[in-house]
Design a protein around this motif. Structure first.
Motif, PDB file in Angstrom:
ATOM      1  N   UNK A   1       0.884  -1.333   0.097  1.00 14.00           N
ATOM      2  CA  UNK A   1       0.054  -0.034  -0.039  1.00 14.00           C
ATOM      3  C   UNK A   1       0.811   1.596   0.043  1.00 14.00           C
ATOM      4  N   UNK A   2       2.208   1.088   0.338  1.00 14.24           N
ATOM      5  CA  UNK A   2       2.939   2.168   0.500  1.00 14.24           C
ATOM      6  C   UNK A   2       3.864   2.297  -0.829  1.00 14.24           C
ATOM      7  N   UNK A   3       3.615   1.321  -1.796  1.00 14.49           N
ATOM      8  CA  UNK A   3       4.565   1.170  -2.752  1.00 14.49           C
ATOM      9  C   UNK A   3       5.744   0.310  -2.807  1.00 14.49           C
ATOM     10  N   UNK A   4       6.035  -0.114  -1.683  1.00 13.85           N
ATOM     11  CA  UNK A   4       7.216  -0.903  -1.571  1.00 13.85           C
ATOM     12  C   UNK A   4       6.865  -2.362  -2.072  1.00 13.85           C
ATOM     13  N   UNK A   5       6.616  -2.622  -3.449  1.00 14.42           N
ATOM     14  CA  UNK A   5       6.269  -3.904  -3.952  1.00 14.42           C
ATOM     15  C   UNK A   5       7.355  -4.930  -3.671  1.00 14.42           C
ATOM     16  N   UNK A   6       8.636  -4.646  -3.710  1.00 15.46           N
ATOM     17  CA  UNK A   6       9.697  -5.502  -3.688  1.00 15.46           C
ATOM     18  C   UNK A   6       9.793  -6.160  -2.234  1.00 15.46           C
TER      19      UNK A   6
ATOM     20  N   UNK B   1       2.941 -10.868 -12.126  1.00 17.38           N
ATOM     21  CA  UNK B   1       3.376  -9.847 -11.248  1.00 17.38           C
ATOM     22  C   UNK B   1       2.739  -9.366 -10.328  1.00 17.38           C
ATOM     23  N   UNK B   2       3.253  -8.966  -9.252  1.00 18.25           N
ATOM     24  CA  UNK B   2       2.441  -8.406  -7.818  1.00 18.25           C
ATOM     25  C   UNK B   2       2.058  -6.819  -8.267  1.00 18.25           C
ATOM     26  N   UNK B   3       0.805  -6.710  -8.149  1.00 19.87           N
ATOM     27  CA  UNK B   3       0.347  -5.143  -8.693  1.00 19.87           C
ATOM     28  C   UNK B   3      -0.635  -4.771  -7.368  1.00 19.87           C
ATOM     29  N   UNK B   4      -0.601  -3.709  -6.957  1.00 22.83           N
ATOM     30  CA  UNK B   4      -1.442  -2.937  -5.872  1.00 22.83           C
ATOM     31  C   UNK B   4      -1.319  -1.539  -6.142  1.00 22.83           C
TER      32      UNK B   4
ATOM     33  N   UNK C   1      -3.352   7.732   3.840  1.00 25.53           N
ATOM     34  CA  UNK C   1      -3.230   6.535   5.113  1.00 25.53           C
ATOM     35  C   UNK C   1      -3.357   7.112   6.417  1.00 25.53           C
ATOM     36  N   UNK C   2      -4.211   6.431   7.239  1.00 23.18           N
ATOM     37  CA  UNK C   2      -4.141   6.821   8.601  1.00 23.18           C
ATOM     38  C   UNK C   2      -4.702   8.194   8.956  1.00 23.18           C
ATOM     39  N   UNK C   3      -5.788   8.487   8.362  1.00 24.30           N
ATOM     40  CA  UNK C   3      -6.755   9.663   8.486  1.00 24.30           C
ATOM     41  C   UNK C   3      -8.037   9.187   9.109  1.00 24.30           C
ATOM     42  N   UNK C   4      -7.890  10.408  10.359  1.00 24.16           N
ATOM     43  CA  UNK C   4      -9.269   9.991  11.246  1.00 24.16           C
ATOM     44  C   UNK C   4     -10.387  10.495  10.536  1.00 24.16           C
ATOM     45  N   UNK C   5     -10.356  11.293   9.477  1.00 27.32           N
ATOM     46  CA  UNK C   5     -11.510  11.954   8.822  1.00 27.32           C
ATOM     47  C   UNK C   5     -12.085  10.484   7.925  1.00 27.32           C
ATOM     48  N   UNK C   6     -11.121   9.487   7.543  1.00 28.43           N
ATOM     49  CA  UNK C   6     -11.713   8.410   6.738  1.00 28.43           C
ATOM     50  C   UNK C   6     -12.563   7.650   7.467  1.00 28.43           C
TER      51      UNK C   6
END
Length: 496
Positions: free
Chosen positions: A231-236, A257-260, A266-271
């Motif tokens: 979720x942070x882009x650290x696919x490796x 291939x792993x994709x996401x 991320x981590x927002x109270x408003x969500x």
């Protein structure tokens, strides 16, 4: 003489044949998500190690939280404390838990579950050891508050387990984690019965910090959540973790291939209060607060009902106040009652009750669903609170308390699982953190009902506990999302 037109016909036929034949299209490369990989790899040796290590965080947490219950009589007598001073220790522990539960949840969604879990264990072990050297009551309260702050981060262990477990195993493995909380509670009670009378409460605290220190060393075998990394882009890193799990489980990875999608928010109270989750969030908060209120209410009420016999009204007022000291200047109107072997035995029996309904709880969660199972156990909790008003024998009262402990533990099991499943990866830790924070508000209010209101009006206190449980049962039954058999969501857009 007419001529044949075979050639033009042949040309037209060839053109038609050429037009009807589709041109070969290039094949699209295969892709898969973390959810696909987790389901394909399946359950194996990695998950057993994960269950044992992350589950053991419950042992450390239970020992630190239940420590106050077994140490309170000793510090009450040593420092001549009054009732409100003893209660303040528990309140401040939960106050620290409440504040840092939100903070750790916010940080875990932004910087990783593993980092926050590791930091919380370092924090808790450090301040727990310092508590054993407390020179005064004020220092004891402050240091135990710091321990409460650290313990609040232990919930990240449950989130890591949830994010690595395949869907069909979550409803079975997560409730079994209650075994570790039970083990920690029984361990601290057993240690207290041996250590306090011999070498004192300070050594009990030092011994109780050992499991946390051992777990700090064991954390290196558990990786960061692959769902968080992707979720942070650290696919490796996520791919390396999944391949390691597949190797340990002697399984295979999905092809491709792993994709996401990389999720920047991320981590927002408003969500949590977004239209998609507003109703779910508010109802979850009500349930968490009510379950905690009932859970710690049962624990505190047990001592009041067993020691003072409030139900049958045979308590003698002269027995409630004991003076400490030999001179008039040193006398303090505090309750100085050291635990006897029978007291420890009663605590052990009632604590064992927390796992009595675990098999039925697991069946309910997996076959009836999270919502219906929780509403049933909350409704039964309300009934058993009212049954405590019946004047019965000591064995009968212990039986009612045993069932209450079993029911409130089942409630906690279910709401932990539901909260971890209902929120997406981007706000799962924050949702759990804020829920845990509200949980401690219920724990902070419970002593005033179990120890103050119950002395004035037993029926009034029990009706209040029962009413809160009924509200929670209704709230659980009307939750808008059922998470049974549902894949973990990556973002709020994936809600169905």
């Amino acid at each position: 003489m007419a001529t044949k037109r075979a050639e033009p016909v042949t040309i037209i036929s060839l053109r038609k044949l050429s037009l009807d034949t589709p041109e070969p299209q290039p094949k699209e490369p295969k892709t898969f998500t973390v959810e696909d990989a987790v389901e394909t790899i399946g359950f194996g040796r990695f998950h057993i190690a994960l269950f044992l290590i992350m589950g053991s965080t419950g042992v450390a947490e239970a020992m630190e939280i239940m420590l106050i219950a077994v140490v309170s009589p000793v510090i009450r007598c040593e420092w001549h404390l009054e009732n409100w001073q003893v209660a303040l220790v528990t309140t401040m522990v939960f106050f620290g838990y409440m504040i840092f539960s939100v903070l750790f949840g916010l940080l875990a969604d932004r910087y990783g579950r593993w980092k926050i879990l590791f930091m919380s264990f370092l924090w808790g072990a450090y301040f727990s050891l310092l508590t054993s050297f407390s020179p005064s009551y004020i220092w004891f309260v402050f240091l135990r508050t710091m321990v409460g702050c650290g313990v609040s981060g232990h919930a990240q262990g449950l989130i890591i387990k949830t994010e690595f477990l395949p869907t069909k195993y979550r409803g079975y493995m997560l409730p079994l984690s209650q075994v570790f909380w039970l083990a920690g509670s029984l361990l601290i009670i057993g240690l207290a019965s041996v250590v306090i009378p011999t070498i004192g409460w300070r050594w009990l605290i030092r011994i109780a910090s050992i499991p946390g220190i051992i777990l700090i060393l064991a954390f290196k075998f558990i990786p960061e959540s692959a769902r968080f990394n992707v979720s942070t882009g650290n696919t490796e890193a996520a791919l390396a973790t999944l391949e390691r799990i597949a190797k340990m489980n002697r399984s295979v990875m999905p092809e491709g291939r792993l994709v996401e999608p990389v999720l920047k928010k991320r981590g927002r109270f408003a969500d949590l209060l977004d239209a998609k989750y507003l109703r779910t969030t508010l109802q979850i908060w009500v349930i968490w607060l009510g379950i905690s209120f009932a859970y710690y209410g049962v624990i505190l009420a047990s001592a009041e009902l067993l020691e003072r016999d409030l139900v049958c009204g045979s308590r003698s007022e002269s027995e409630t106040v004991v003076t400490v000291g030999v001179s008039e200047e040193s006398q303090s109107p505090c309750h100085c009652h050291m635990f006897t072997p029978s007291d420890y035995q009663t605590m052990i029996i009632s604590t064992i009750g927390e796992i009595a309904l675990n098999p039925l709880n697991i069946l309910g969660i997996n076959f009836l669903g999270r919502r219906l199972s929780l509403s049933i156990t909350m409704g039964c909790t309300a009934v058993f609170f009212l049954l405590l008003n019946i004047c019965t024998s000591s064995a009968g009262l212990i039986g009612f308390l045993f069932m209450l402990r079993a029911l409130v533990a089942a409630n906690f099991n279910t709401i932990y699982i539901y909260t971890a499943e209902v929120y997406p990866t981007t706000m799962r830790a924050l949702g759990m953190g804020i829920s845990g924070s509200l949980c401690r508000i219920g724990a902070m209010v419970a002593p005033f009902i179990s120890q103050v209101l119950m002395s004035a009006s037993l029926l009034g206190a029990l009706c209040l506990f029962s009413s809160v449980c009924v509200i929670c049962a209704i709230s659980a039954f009307t939750l808008p999302i059922e998470t049974k058999g549902r894949a973990l969501q990556v973002s709020a857009a994936g809600v169905s």
